[in-house]
Design an enzyme around this catalytic site. Structure first.
Site, PDB file in Angstrom:
ATOM      1  NE  ARG A   1      33.204  39.883  33.568  1.00  0.00           N
ATOM      2  CZ  ARG A   1      32.247  39.118  32.873  1.00  0.00           C
ATOM      3  NH1 ARG A   1      32.463  37.813  33.105  1.00  0.00           N
ATOM      4  NH2 ARG A   1      31.341  39.646  32.132  1.00  0.00           N
TER       5      ARG A   1
ATOM      6  CG  HIS B   1      30.010  41.874  36.845  1.00  0.00           C
ATOM      7  ND1 HIS B   1      29.738  41.742  35.672  1.00  0.00           N
ATOM      8  CD2 HIS B   1      31.268  42.454  36.661  1.00  0.00           C
ATOM      9  CE1 HIS B   1      30.662  42.477  34.633  1.00  0.00           C
ATOM     10  NE2 HIS B   1      31.888  42.862  35.457  1.00  0.00           N
TER      11      HIS B   1
ATOM     12  CD1 TRP C   1      43.852  43.724  31.230  1.00  0.00           C
ATOM     13  CD2 TRP C   1      42.797  42.103  31.805  1.00  0.00           C
ATOM     14  NE1 TRP C   1      42.474  43.993  31.086  1.00  0.00           N
ATOM     15  CE2 TRP C   1      41.849  43.117  31.306  1.00  0.00           C
ATOM     16  CE3 TRP C   1      42.321  40.746  32.182  1.00  0.00           C
ATOM     17  CZ2 TRP C   1      40.235  43.038  31.182  1.00  0.00           C
ATOM     18  CZ3 TRP C   1      40.872  40.599  31.969  1.00  0.00           C
ATOM     19  CH2 TRP C   1      40.022  41.911  31.522  1.00  0.00           C
TER      20      TRP C   1
HETATM   21  C1  HEM Z   1      36.127  50.344  34.544  1.00  0.00           C
HETATM   22  C2  HEM Z   1      35.672  49.230  35.180  1.00  0.00           C
HETATM   23  C3  HEM Z   1      35.832  47.907  34.627  1.00  0.00           C
HETATM   24  C4  HEM Z   1      35.612  47.612  33.124  1.00  0.00           C
HETATM   25  C5  HEM Z   1      34.983  48.272  31.868  1.00  0.00           C
HETATM   26  C6  HEM Z   1      35.591  46.185  33.068  1.00  0.00           C
HETATM   27  C7  HEM Z   1      35.500  45.401  32.023  1.00  0.00           C
HETATM   28  C8  HEM Z   1      35.834  43.874  31.974  1.00  0.00           C
HETATM   29  C9  HEM Z   1      35.615  43.102  30.882  1.00  0.00           C
HETATM   30  C10 HEM Z   1      35.161  43.559  29.383  1.00  0.00           C
HETATM   31  C11 HEM Z   1      35.990  41.840  31.034  1.00  0.00           C
HETATM   32  C12 HEM Z   1      36.138  40.719  30.167  1.00  0.00           C
HETATM   33  C13 HEM Z   1      34.892  39.894  30.305  1.00  0.00           C
HETATM   34  C14 HEM Z   1      34.934  38.700  29.489  1.00  0.00           C
HETATM   35  O1  HEM Z   1      34.898  38.796  28.248  1.00  0.00           O
HETATM   36  O2  HEM Z   1      34.720  37.567  30.092  1.00  0.00           O
HETATM   37  C15 HEM Z   1      36.469  42.080  32.421  1.00  0.00           C
HETATM   38  C16 HEM Z   1      37.073  40.848  33.137  1.00  0.00           C
HETATM   39  C17 HEM Z   1      37.344  40.706  34.546  1.00  0.00           C
HETATM   40  N1  HEM Z   1      37.121  42.033  35.402  1.00  0.00           N
HETATM   41 FE1  HEM Z   1      36.708  43.959  34.971  1.00  0.00          FE
HETATM   42  N2  HEM Z   1      36.150  45.470  34.507  1.00  0.00           N
HETATM   43  C18 HEM Z   1      36.151  46.529  35.316  1.00  0.00           C
HETATM   44  C19 HEM Z   1      36.179  46.761  36.596  1.00  0.00           C
HETATM   45  C20 HEM Z   1      36.852  45.465  37.521  1.00  0.00           C
HETATM   46  C21 HEM Z   1      37.043  45.563  38.681  1.00  0.00           C
HETATM   47  C22 HEM Z   1      36.498  46.498  39.742  1.00  0.00           C
HETATM   48  C23 HEM Z   1      37.218  44.082  39.159  1.00  0.00           C
HETATM   49  C24 HEM Z   1      37.221  43.496  40.339  1.00  0.00           C
HETATM   50  C25 HEM Z   1      37.609  44.203  41.750  1.00  0.00           C
HETATM   51  C26 HEM Z   1      37.157  43.331  37.929  1.00  0.00           C
HETATM   52  C27 HEM Z   1      37.781  42.081  37.639  1.00  0.00           C
HETATM   53  C28 HEM Z   1      37.576  41.420  36.407  1.00  0.00           C
HETATM   54  C29 HEM Z   1      38.018  40.059  36.265  1.00  0.00           C
HETATM   55  C30 HEM Z   1      38.743  39.190  37.659  1.00  0.00           C
HETATM   56  C31 HEM Z   1      38.130  39.674  35.088  1.00  0.00           C
HETATM   57  C32 HEM Z   1      38.416  38.354  34.481  1.00  0.00           C
HETATM   58  C33 HEM Z   1      37.077  37.193  34.543  1.00  0.00           C
HETATM   59  C34 HEM Z   1      37.553  35.968  33.744  1.00  0.00           C
HETATM   60  O3  HEM Z   1      38.700  35.769  33.569  1.00  0.00           O
HETATM   61  O4  HEM Z   1      36.542  35.118  33.561  1.00  0.00           O
HETATM   62  N3  HEM Z   1      37.009  44.348  36.724  1.00  0.00           N
HETATM   63  N4  HEM Z   1      36.092  43.186  33.079  1.00  0.00           N
END
Ligand code: HEM
Length: 367
Positions: free
Chosen positions: A107, A111, A267
């Site tokens: 992430r 980001h 997820w």
């Molecule tokens: C429409 C696009 C996306 C939205 C709205 C989105 C939104 C989010 C949100 C709300 C979280 C939770 C963060 C938290 O509460 O710690 C998250 C986690 C995460 N996202 Fe996304 N995301 C998007 C696209 C992506 C993409 C393109 C990637 C990587 C290629 C990605 C990888 C991750 C990963 C690995 C986590 C887990 C992080 C953790 O466990 O600490 N996301 N995302």
């Protein structure tokens, strides 16, 4: 600690290990060559998008956003950095309910890179991974980056050990390392980013999870220049990690240091394995609105979660076709994810002659 202990192993994850050997990588993203940047973060995500399709045709003929530095370090040097990052993931495998830092590092890389704004109807483009600007308080404090200070924390000892590496290179390499160490495909990676100052920091450019498929297209396809296929493949990274109301507690600390996104839950049941589980669950499970006083999100009977933007991928007919394809074929998902992730990490950068490296995992090195 000598071997990476995954706390959650499912049948799917084990099958995925076998499939991994088959997953190749085909890459070398097209080089974006844009006019040198006068950094400008004033684009509104929703403005000027209609002009973008006109300008995408001319992207290739404009000049460079950020030209990578020629690089005096070798592939061997970067493999050492890779190994140090992978060892940090091993070392702190109890973090975040025994998920470890892998998902947070993926992430972080996304980001840092996903702030990219193409030349929407004008010559200025901005954002992307080049300047490593997520390290700066202005960008780090964007609410979209909540909880990412933990990911930066775990990389700081690596930065101390290899002080010559830029933050942009370190954070993108950490994303590559995490994907590979969690059993994902090999991701080609190039060095040469250079740390830039606060005038290059971006805020307000990362996606809002409450939105629909057209919104996803407006950001990924129109603003960042991905295809719809690349977009759906990238969001498959949500097989990993979890959403947090509070940031996870850091190793050695007694309480959380900050807030998360406000969403909650994992997820998939194997959140530290890179798999196509996200797509399979999206299609096969019954998802209902979660009854709680937090933001609108979905849950299934096993208390796994989906964001509104995740669900949008199956509510939209053309994106759904891709979800079906990836749910059936993990190898195809890996093949598409690898070059799409490389492209994400390289948005807006002209790497000149710098070579693409492919790193060995710790397991492949018998470490
Ligand atoms: C429409 C696009 C996306 C939205 C709205 C989105 C939104 C989010 C949100 C709300 C979280 C939770 C963060 C938290 O509460 O710690 C998250 C986690 C995460 N996202 Fe996304 N995301 C998007 C696209 C992506 C993409 C393109 C990637 C990587 C290629 C990605 C990888 C991750 C990963 C690995 C986590 C887990 C992080 C953790 O466990 O600490 N996301 N995302």
């Amino acid at each position: 600690m000598s071997s990476f202990t995954f706390k959650q192993i499912t049948r799917t994850a084990i099958n995925r290990r076998a499939l991994l050997a088959l997953a190749g990588i085909t890459t070398v993203a097209g080089t974006f060559t844009y006019q040198t940047l006068n950094n400008n973060n004033n684009f509104n995500n929703n403005n000027n998008q209609n002009n973008y399709s006109k300008t995408t045709k001319t992207l290739a003929s404009a000049a460079t956003l950020n030209a990578a530095l020629s690089d005096s370090h070798s592939e061997k040097d970067y493999q050492q950095v890779y190994n140090a990052i992978a060892n940090q993931i091993r070392e702190y495998d109890e973090y975040d309910g025994a998920i470890g830092f892998g998902p947070a590092l993926v992430r972080l890389a996304w980001h840092l890179s996903g702030t990219f704004v193409g030349p929407v109807g004008c010559p200025h483009i901005s954002g992307g991974s080049f300047g490593g600007t997520i390290r700066l308080p202005k960008e780090a404090s964007d609410p979209a980056n909540n909880a990412l200070e933990n990911a930066r924390w775990v990389l700081e000892p690596v930065k101390k050990q290899f002080s010559w590496i830029s933050y942009g290179d370190l954070y993108t390499l950490a994303g590559v390392t995490a994907v590979q160490e969690m059993g994902g495909p090999k991701i080609g990676w190039r060095a040469g980013r250079k740390d830039l100052g606060v005038e290059y920091a971006s805020t307000g450019k990362l996606p809002d999870a409450s939105r629909d498929a057209d919104y996803i297209r407006s950001l990924f396809v129109k603003r960042m220049g991905f295809t719809e296929r690349e977009t759906v493949a990238l969001i498959g990274a949500h097989a990993l990690g979890s959403c947090h109301v509070q940031a996870p507690v850091l190793p050695g600390a007694t309480k959380s240091q900050g807030v998360g996104s406000g969403y909650t839950g994992r997820w998939t049941a194997a959140p530290n394995f890179f798999t196509n589980e996200f797509y399979r669950l999206l299609l096969e499970d019954k998802w209902t609105p979660k009854k709680w006083d937090g933001p609108f999100q979905y849950e299934n009977k096993d208390e796994l979660m989906m964001l509104p933007t995740d669900m949008a991928l199956v509510q939209d007919a053309s994106m759904k076709k891709l979800v079906v394809e990836y749910a059936k074929d993990q190898e195809k998902f890996f093949k598409d994810f690898a070059p799409a992730f490389k492209k994400l990490l390289e948005l807006g950068i002209d790497f000149k002659g710098n070579k693409t490296y492919e790193f060995k995992t710790l397991d492949e090195q018998d470490l």
